[in-house]
Design a protein around this motif. Structure first.
Motif, mmCIF file in Angstrom:
data_model
loop_
_atom_site.group_PDB
_atom_site.id
_atom_site.type_symbol
_atom_site.label_atom_id
_atom_site.label_comp_id
_atom_site.label_asym_id
_atom_site.label_seq_id
_atom_site.Cartn_x
_atom_site.Cartn_y
_atom_site.Cartn_z
ATOM 1 N N UNK A 34 0.535 -44.646 -18.016
ATOM 2 C CA UNK A 34 -0.046 -45.090 -16.752
ATOM 3 C C UNK A 34 -1.055 -44.073 -16.226
ATOM 4 N N UNK A 35 -0.764 -42.797 -16.406
ATOM 5 C CA UNK A 35 -1.715 -41.776 -15.978
ATOM 6 C C UNK A 35 -3.065 -41.955 -16.670
ATOM 7 N N UNK A 36 -3.040 -42.178 -17.968
ATOM 8 C CA UNK A 36 -4.291 -42.324 -18.705
ATOM 9 C C UNK A 36 -5.018 -43.604 -18.301
ATOM 10 N N UNK A 37 -4.266 -44.668 -18.046
ATOM 11 C CA UNK A 37 -4.901 -45.915 -17.617
ATOM 12 C C UNK A 37 -5.598 -45.726 -16.275
ATOM 13 N N UNK A 38 -4.914 -45.107 -15.318
ATOM 14 C CA UNK A 38 -5.504 -44.902 -13.991
ATOM 15 C C UNK A 38 -6.716 -43.975 -14.078
ATOM 16 N N UNK A 55 -4.622 -49.224 -7.173
ATOM 17 C CA UNK A 55 -3.222 -49.342 -6.759
ATOM 18 C C UNK A 55 -2.392 -49.746 -7.967
ATOM 19 N N UNK A 56 -1.118 -49.333 -7.957
ATOM 20 C CA UNK A 56 -0.171 -49.676 -9.020
ATOM 21 C C UNK A 56 1.030 -50.354 -8.368
ATOM 22 N N UNK A 57 1.247 -51.612 -8.737
ATOM 23 C CA UNK A 57 2.343 -52.405 -8.165
ATOM 24 C C UNK A 57 2.334 -52.362 -6.637
ATOM 25 N N UNK A 58 1.135 -52.455 -6.073
ATOM 26 C CA UNK A 58 1.004 -52.515 -4.626
ATOM 27 C C UNK A 58 0.980 -51.178 -3.926
ATOM 28 N N UNK A 108 -6.046 -38.992 -3.963
ATOM 29 C CA UNK A 108 -6.268 -37.769 -4.738
ATOM 30 C C UNK A 108 -5.003 -36.941 -4.874
ATOM 31 N N UNK A 109 -4.002 -37.191 -4.031
ATOM 32 C CA UNK A 109 -2.752 -36.436 -4.077
ATOM 33 C C UNK A 109 -1.615 -37.217 -4.734
ATOM 34 N N UNK A 110 -1.890 -38.391 -5.274
ATOM 35 C CA UNK A 110 -0.839 -39.209 -5.876
ATOM 36 C C UNK A 110 -0.386 -38.596 -7.196
ATOM 37 N N UNK A 111 0.872 -38.855 -7.528
ATOM 38 C CA UNK A 111 1.467 -38.338 -8.765
ATOM 39 C C UNK A 111 2.186 -39.469 -9.479
ATOM 40 N N UNK A 112 1.984 -39.538 -10.799
ATOM 41 C CA UNK A 112 2.685 -40.493 -11.656
ATOM 42 C C UNK A 112 3.494 -39.687 -12.661
ATOM 43 N N UNK A 113 4.794 -39.799 -12.600
ATOM 44 C CA UNK A 113 5.649 -39.051 -13.521
ATOM 45 C C UNK A 113 6.929 -39.839 -13.766
ATOM 46 N N UNK A 114 7.796 -39.271 -14.596
ATOM 47 C CA UNK A 114 9.024 -39.958 -14.991
ATOM 48 C C UNK A 114 10.233 -39.181 -14.507
ATOM 49 N N UNK A 121 5.855 -43.442 -9.020
ATOM 50 C CA UNK A 121 4.523 -43.317 -8.436
ATOM 51 C C UNK A 121 4.718 -42.844 -7.006
ATOM 52 N N UNK A 122 4.303 -41.609 -6.745
ATOM 53 C CA UNK A 122 4.534 -40.991 -5.428
ATOM 54 C C UNK A 122 6.022 -41.010 -5.077
ATOM 55 N N UNK A 123 6.853 -40.654 -6.077
ATOM 56 C CA UNK A 123 8.310 -40.544 -5.915
ATOM 57 C C UNK A 123 8.987 -41.881 -5.638
ATOM 58 N N UNK A 124 8.325 -42.978 -5.903
ATOM 59 C CA UNK A 124 8.912 -44.301 -5.769
ATOM 60 C C UNK A 124 9.058 -44.920 -7.151
ATOM 61 N N UNK A 125 10.282 -45.319 -7.550
ATOM 62 C CA UNK A 125 10.455 -45.910 -8.882
ATOM 63 C C UNK A 125 9.821 -47.291 -8.954
#
Length: 302
Positions: free
Chosen positions: A177-181, A193-196, A201-207, A214-218
């Motif tokens: 998802x990081x590479x796609x964005x 936006x991802x799933x709404x 610039x401060x957003x984070x996508x991780x596992x 995405x921003x600490x929301x599963x």
């Protein structure tokens, strides 16, 4: 010694199928041990029964039967009485969840109204000359909602991905998802936006474990990525990037499902929370023209 009677060849008596399993046959035919059988026969011959003979033993047996007759119906009655209480507690929990959800929706609506009020006051304070600049900054920062043409990219796990984790499977990972964005930003997207959930610039996508945050929301697949920009040009530019080719490799090698379409009207919400890190006052036009103002601005500029 008498000789054995002769047997005609070809007329031997057939052997039993279980002839080689004599021990198993004996166990199956005589399930009761001989000692137990003899004891049961002797007890029957003497006229003895299995019931207790003494008065005390019979009283204990009667008391046990009475106690069982009292306990079993009591337990059944308690179970019947507890069933409505459990159902009532469950309904109370559901009502609390619904009330909390409604309260959260009301608070979110209030936050949106306050955000709109702040934006209107900011535009009024900036004046007509700087209003366009302020709107552009708010757009790039994700502080305002965005509407316009763009592309919709859907990325989903492979059909046989399963739940065995990310490595070596057809599941979409956080770095995918990081590479796609990043590829959409590189292709010229103005808002993503991802799933709404609006990205800034401060957003984070991780596992975290087997979940993508995405921003600490599963988030759960499929992942719908919306990007505002010139639709056809944005789609062609993304497919030509290294990230677009990476997505094609995921589809060919791991069976990850993707779908890219051009949309004429997209609507992206504002970011749920923004934090101001740095700020400095902007001098008025007449103040900026003085040498003192220019010197002060150069000192405050990092």
């Amino acid at each position: 010694m008498s000789a054995m009677p002769p047997q005609e060849p070809g007329h031997r008596a057939p052997a039993r199928p279980d002839a080689s399993m004599s021990l198993l046959t004996a166990v199956m035919n005589h399930t009761l041990d001989e000692g137990y059988a003899q004891a049961a026969a002797r007890r029957k011959a003497e006229g003895r029964s299995d019931l207790p003979r003494t008065t005390r033993a019979r009283l204990w047996l009667a008391a046990g039967l009475v106690l069982a007759a009292l306990v079993v119906p009591r337990g059944a009655a308690q179970a019947r009485e507890a069933a409505p209480a459990v159902a009532r507690e469950r309904q109370e929990l559901l009502d609390r969840v619904e009330a909390g959800t409604e309260g959260l929706d009301d608070l979110q609506a209030e936050v949106d109204a306050l955000r709109e009020d702040v934006a209107a006051r900011r535009r009024e304070a900036l004046g007509p000359a700087d209003a366009d600049r302020g709107d552009l900054v708010a757009l790039l920062a994700g502080a305002t909602a965005v509407e316009g043409p763009g592309v919709q990219l859907t990325v989903d796990d492979a059909q046989d991905a399963g739940d065995s984790g990310f490595s070596g499977t057809g599941r979409v990972r956080d770095r995918d998802l990081q590479r796609v964005v990043n590829g959409l930003w590189r292709a010229g997207a103005e808002a993503v936006s991802v799933n709404g959930r609006r990205l800034t610039a401060l957003s984070a996508i991780r596992a975290a474990g087997d979940a993508v945050l995405v921003d600490n929301r599963p988030l759960a697949p499929p992942y719908t990525v919306l990007a505002v920009g010139p639709g056809d040009e944005l789609a062609a530019a993304f497919e030509a990037t290294a990230e677009g080719r990476y997505l094609d490799a995921l589809r060919d090698d791991y069976g990850i499902r993707t779908a890219l379409s051009v949309r004429d009207d997209l609507s992206l919400p504002a970011a749920p929370a923004l934090t101001t890190r740095t700020a400095r006052p902007v001098p008025a036009p007449e103040e900026a023209a003085t040498p003192q103002a220019r010197a002060a601005e150069e000192e405050n500029t990092p």
